[in-house]
Design a protein around this motif. Structure first.
Motif, PDB file in Angstrom:
ATOM      1  N   GLY A   1       0.809  -1.207   0.000  1.00 34.82           N
ATOM      2  CA  GLY A   1       0.000   0.000   0.000  1.00 34.82           C
ATOM      3  C   GLY A   1       0.842   1.257   0.000  1.00 34.82           C
ATOM      4  O   GLY A   1       0.462   2.272  -0.591  1.00 34.82           O
TER       5      GLY A   1
ATOM      6  N   VAL B   1       1.788   2.189  -3.517  1.00 33.51           N
ATOM      7  CA  VAL B   1       0.689   2.826  -4.249  1.00 33.51           C
ATOM      8  C   VAL B   1       0.555   4.290  -3.835  1.00 33.51           C
ATOM      9  O   VAL B   1       0.407   5.187  -4.680  1.00 33.51           O
ATOM     10  CB  VAL B   1      -0.629   2.064  -4.000  1.00 33.51           C
ATOM     11  CG1 VAL B   1      -1.787   2.746  -4.726  1.00 33.51           C
ATOM     12  CG2 VAL B   1      -0.505   0.619  -4.464  1.00 33.51           C
TER      13      VAL B   1
ATOM     14  N   ALA C   1      -3.279   1.652 -12.082  1.00 31.59           N
ATOM     15  CA  ALA C   1      -4.156   0.705 -11.380  1.00 31.59           C
ATOM     16  C   ALA C   1      -4.311  -0.587 -12.176  1.00 31.59           C
ATOM     17  O   ALA C   1      -4.266  -1.691 -11.605  1.00 31.59           O
ATOM     18  CB  ALA C   1      -5.512   1.360 -11.133  1.00 31.59           C
TER      19      ALA C   1
ATOM     20  N   ILE D   1      -1.111  -2.641 -11.915  1.00 32.15           N
ATOM     21  CA  ILE D   1      -0.969  -3.308 -10.614  1.00 32.15           C
ATOM     22  C   ILE D   1      -1.738  -4.623 -10.610  1.00 32.15           C
ATOM     23  O   ILE D   1      -1.216  -5.674 -10.199  1.00 32.15           O
ATOM     24  CB  ILE D   1      -1.456  -2.382  -9.491  1.00 32.15           C
ATOM     25  CG1 ILE D   1      -0.499  -1.206  -9.313  1.00 32.15           C
ATOM     26  CG2 ILE D   1      -1.596  -3.159  -8.177  1.00 32.15           C
ATOM     27  CD1 ILE D   1      -0.990  -0.158  -8.340  1.00 32.15           C
ATOM     28  N   TYR D   2      -2.988  -4.589 -11.072  1.00 32.51           N
ATOM     29  CA  TYR D   2      -3.804  -5.803 -11.065  1.00 32.51           C
ATOM     30  C   TYR D   2      -3.317  -6.813 -12.093  1.00 32.51           C
ATOM     31  O   TYR D   2      -3.310  -8.031 -11.836  1.00 32.51           O
ATOM     32  CB  TYR D   2      -5.263  -5.447 -11.317  1.00 32.51           C
ATOM     33  CG  TYR D   2      -5.946  -4.863 -10.115  1.00 32.51           C
ATOM     34  CD1 TYR D   2      -6.128  -5.625  -8.967  1.00 32.51           C
ATOM     35  CD2 TYR D   2      -6.404  -3.549 -10.108  1.00 32.51           C
ATOM     36  CE1 TYR D   2      -6.739  -5.093  -7.846  1.00 32.51           C
ATOM     37  CE2 TYR D   2      -7.014  -3.011  -8.995  1.00 32.51           C
ATOM     38  CZ  TYR D   2      -7.181  -3.790  -7.863  1.00 32.51           C
ATOM     39  OH  TYR D   2      -7.777  -3.256  -6.749  1.00 32.51           O
TER      40      TYR D   2
ATOM     41  N   GLN E   1      -8.329 -10.294 -11.144  1.00 32.39           N
ATOM     42  CA  GLN E   1      -7.179  -9.426 -11.371  1.00 32.39           C
ATOM     43  C   GLN E   1      -6.701  -9.472 -12.811  1.00 32.39           C
ATOM     44  O   GLN E   1      -6.316  -8.442 -13.379  1.00 32.39           O
ATOM     45  CB  GLN E   1      -6.042  -9.816 -10.416  1.00 32.39           C
ATOM     46  CG  GLN E   1      -6.350  -9.495  -8.963  1.00 32.39           C
ATOM     47  CD  GLN E   1      -5.194  -9.848  -8.045  1.00 32.39           C
ATOM     48  OE1 GLN E   1      -4.243 -10.523  -8.442  1.00 32.39           O
ATOM     49  NE2 GLN E   1      -5.276  -9.396  -6.805  1.00 32.39           N
TER      50      GLN E   1
ATOM     51  N   HIS F   1     -10.819  -6.301  -1.054  1.00 29.78           N
ATOM     52  CA  HIS F   1      -9.899  -5.498  -0.245  1.00 29.78           C
ATOM     53  C   HIS F   1     -10.480  -5.209   1.138  1.00 29.78           C
ATOM     54  O   HIS F   1      -9.729  -5.140   2.127  1.00 29.78           O
ATOM     55  CB  HIS F   1      -9.572  -4.196  -0.972  1.00 29.78           C
ATOM     56  CG  HIS F   1      -8.689  -4.380  -2.159  1.00 29.78           C
ATOM     57  ND1 HIS F   1      -7.463  -5.000  -2.089  1.00 29.78           N
ATOM     58  CD2 HIS F   1      -8.863  -4.029  -3.463  1.00 29.78           C
ATOM     59  CE1 HIS F   1      -6.908  -5.024  -3.288  1.00 29.78           C
ATOM     60  NE2 HIS F   1      -7.736  -4.445  -4.140  1.00 29.78           N
TER      61      HIS F   1
ATOM     62  N   SER G   1      -5.399  -2.025   2.126  1.00 33.81           N
ATOM     63  CA  SER G   1      -6.721  -2.142   1.516  1.00 33.81           C
ATOM     64  C   SER G   1      -7.310  -0.772   1.194  1.00 33.81           C
ATOM     65  O   SER G   1      -7.909  -0.571   0.124  1.00 33.81           O
ATOM     66  CB  SER G   1      -7.659  -2.916   2.449  1.00 33.81           C
ATOM     67  OG  SER G   1      -7.183  -4.226   2.664  1.00 33.81           O
TER      68      SER G   1
ATOM     69  N   MET H   1      -5.671   0.581  -1.961  1.00 39.03           N
ATOM     70  CA  MET H   1      -6.139  -0.069  -3.180  1.00 39.03           C
ATOM     71  C   MET H   1      -7.578   0.326  -3.499  1.00 39.03           C
ATOM     72  O   MET H   1      -7.941   0.492  -4.670  1.00 39.03           O
ATOM     73  CB  MET H   1      -6.018  -1.589  -3.038  1.00 39.03           C
ATOM     74  CG  MET H   1      -4.590  -2.096  -2.983  1.00 39.03           C
ATOM     75  SD  MET H   1      -3.579  -1.519  -4.370  1.00 39.03           S
ATOM     76  CE  MET H   1      -4.521  -2.109  -5.772  1.00 39.03           C
TER      77      MET H   1
ATOM     78  N   ALA I   1      -7.418   3.622  -5.111  1.00 37.17           N
ATOM     79  CA  ALA I   1      -6.998   3.498  -6.508  1.00 37.17           C
ATOM     80  C   ALA I   1      -8.136   2.963  -7.368  1.00 37.17           C
ATOM     81  O   ALA I   1      -8.323   3.402  -8.518  1.00 37.17           O
ATOM     82  CB  ALA I   1      -5.778   2.586  -6.602  1.00 37.17           C
ATOM     83  N   ASP I   2      -8.916   2.026  -6.843  1.00 38.05           N
ATOM     84  CA  ASP I   2     -10.058   1.490  -7.594  1.00 38.05           C
ATOM     85  C   ASP I   2     -11.118   2.553  -7.856  1.00 38.05           C
ATOM     86  O   ASP I   2     -11.866   2.460  -8.840  1.00 38.05           O
ATOM     87  CB  ASP I   2     -10.700   0.325  -6.827  1.00 38.05           C
ATOM     88  CG  ASP I   2      -9.771  -0.870  -6.708  1.00 38.05           C
ATOM     89  OD1 ASP I   2      -8.825  -0.955  -7.506  1.00 38.05           O
ATOM     90  OD2 ASP I   2      -9.983  -1.697  -5.809  1.00 38.05           O
TER      91      ASP I   2
END
Length: 422
Positions: free
Chosen positions: A141, A144, A264, A267-268, A324, A348, A361, A364, A367-368
């Protein structure tokens, strides 16, 4: 058809010209995703603020001059990778406390949207200073937050849901009523103080870099752009210079927003494809093992309950990989994207509780949020505004409200044009 004929056809195609004109106007005419960038601003600032407050009793052990990652080791690493951290300017405990306090304050003010342009720069400085001082004190985290703190500097993230937006709206309303509004003095004063501090740090040789590279160029470039914007806003005799700067700002904002979205997705995608290569993810048992590690089991009974069912463990393992890997390919299908987005946010949230990783979490989920639908965010903002009105209106006399057909909150109306506020 020859190549010359094809070129002539393209040059004389009015439909193509209209599409190109609309595309250019769409990219440069406005700062896209005002609600998404506002959620990112609030989400990452709140995540970092909560982390700093939770670790406040342990701040000296984590990032202080006498921390586990010693001052000498940090100096050697910074000399090798040239990372920026203001904490390496002095090994004084007082200086550390000042930097930590400024990191907390800038996070809170950025979350509220007060002088977002200046606070985004200070937020980035706070994040880089602490994280680069002790590189082994965080988790995924932190990485990010590290990246998003840099990207946020280039966005116009105070267009909605901010104190900047409220100040601009009240100024417009006052001018519409014929009231005289004086020039903004807080913004120029704030940037003047920052310029003085930057000049002092530059003369002292504290910032690495030269005229055409390094953090010295970045900081002076940001300060010069803000100064240019202020001069044009106050001194330009025509509107053309302001329009040009506005177009450039929109282009930079939209580019940064695209980079955030691409980051993002990256990352996934990388997480998913690396999982595919692991044998535990292939046989469907990967989720079982971290749930039985003491470090990742704040609630042993809950972890045991989740791992008691082998079928559930297998479904969660395979489902994590599928979501992902598939998510970047679903961005052009709104319904499928929203379903996977809800699944990832739920995942998350579960990780935050079950594995005891709340800040990872939250980072993320923030970011989502860049992929959340605008309609959903506007409804969410409208409900929050109505809840705030009800909360602060308790015990006060009820005033006549607007007509039924005109019940729109500022968040539900067209987002205002804020510009490069301080």
């Amino acid at each position: 058809m020859s190549s010359d004929d094809r070129i002539g056809t393209l040059e004389n195609n009015p439909r193509l010209d209209r599409k190109l004109a609309r595309g250019i106007a769409w990219i440069t005419g406005s700062a896209l995703g005002p609600y998404q960038t506002a959620v990112i601003r609030i989400g990452f600032a709140a995540t970092w603020l909560l982390f700093l407050l939770r670790e406040f009793p342990h701040r000296r052990d984590l990032y202080g001059p006498d921390g586990l990652w010693s001052w000498d080791l940090a100096q050697q690493l910074i000399a090798d990778n040239h990372a920026f951290t203001a904490l390496m300017w002095s090994d004084s405990q007082t200086w550390f406390e000042i930097v930590y306090a400024l990191a907390v304050l800038s996070s809170a003010l950025l979350m509220l949207g007060w002088r977002t342009r200046a606070m985004s720069v200070l937020f980035m400085i706070g994040v880089l200073s602490l994280q680069n001082r002790s590189v082994f004190m965080g988790d995924g985290g932190d990485n990010v937050i590290h990246l998003m703190a840099i990207y946020l500097v280039f966005t116009r993230c105070g267009q909605v849901w901010s104190l900047d937006e409220r100040r601009e709206r009240r100024t417009r309303e006052a001018r519409a009523r014929g009231e005289r509004c004086g020039p903004d003095r807080v913004g120029p004063a704030l940037w003047g103080v920052l310029g003085f501090l930057l000049a002092a740090a530059t003369l002292a040789g504290k910032i690495d870099g030269g005229f055409l590279g390094g953090w010295l160029t970045v900081f002076w470039g940001l300060w010069a752009v803000q100064g240019l914007w202020w001069v044009v806003s106050r001194r330009a005799r025509t509107a053309e210079p302001r329009i040009f700067l506005d177009v450039v700002a929109n282009l930079v904002h939209n580019t940064a927003l695209f980079v955030i979205m691409a980051e993002a997705c990256l990352i996934y995608a990388t997480a998913g494809w690396y999982k595919i290569q692991g044998s535990r993810w292939q046989d469907g048992t990967a989720v079982y093992y971290p749930l039985h590690l003491d470090y990742f089991s704040p609630w042993p009974a809950l972890s045991g309950l989740l791992t008691a069912n082998g079928t559930l463990v297998m479904l969660v393992t395979y489902g994590t990989v599928v979501v992902q890997v598939a998510f970047p390919f679903t961005l052009f299908n709104r319904r499928v994207k929203n379903v996977l987005l809800a699944a990832m946010i739920t995942e998350h949230a579960v990780i935050a509780v079950v594995l005891g990783l709340p800040f990872f979490s939250l980072a993320m989920i923030a970011a989502d949020a860049v992929f959340l639908p605008t309609s959903f965010l506007r409804r969410l903002g409208g409900r929050a505004a109505r809840a705030r009105v009800r909360l602060f209106s308790r015990g006060r006399p009820t005033l006549p409200g607007p007509r039924k057909g005109d019940q729109r909150t500022p968040e539900e109306a067209e987002p205002p044009h804020v510009g490069f506020t301080a």
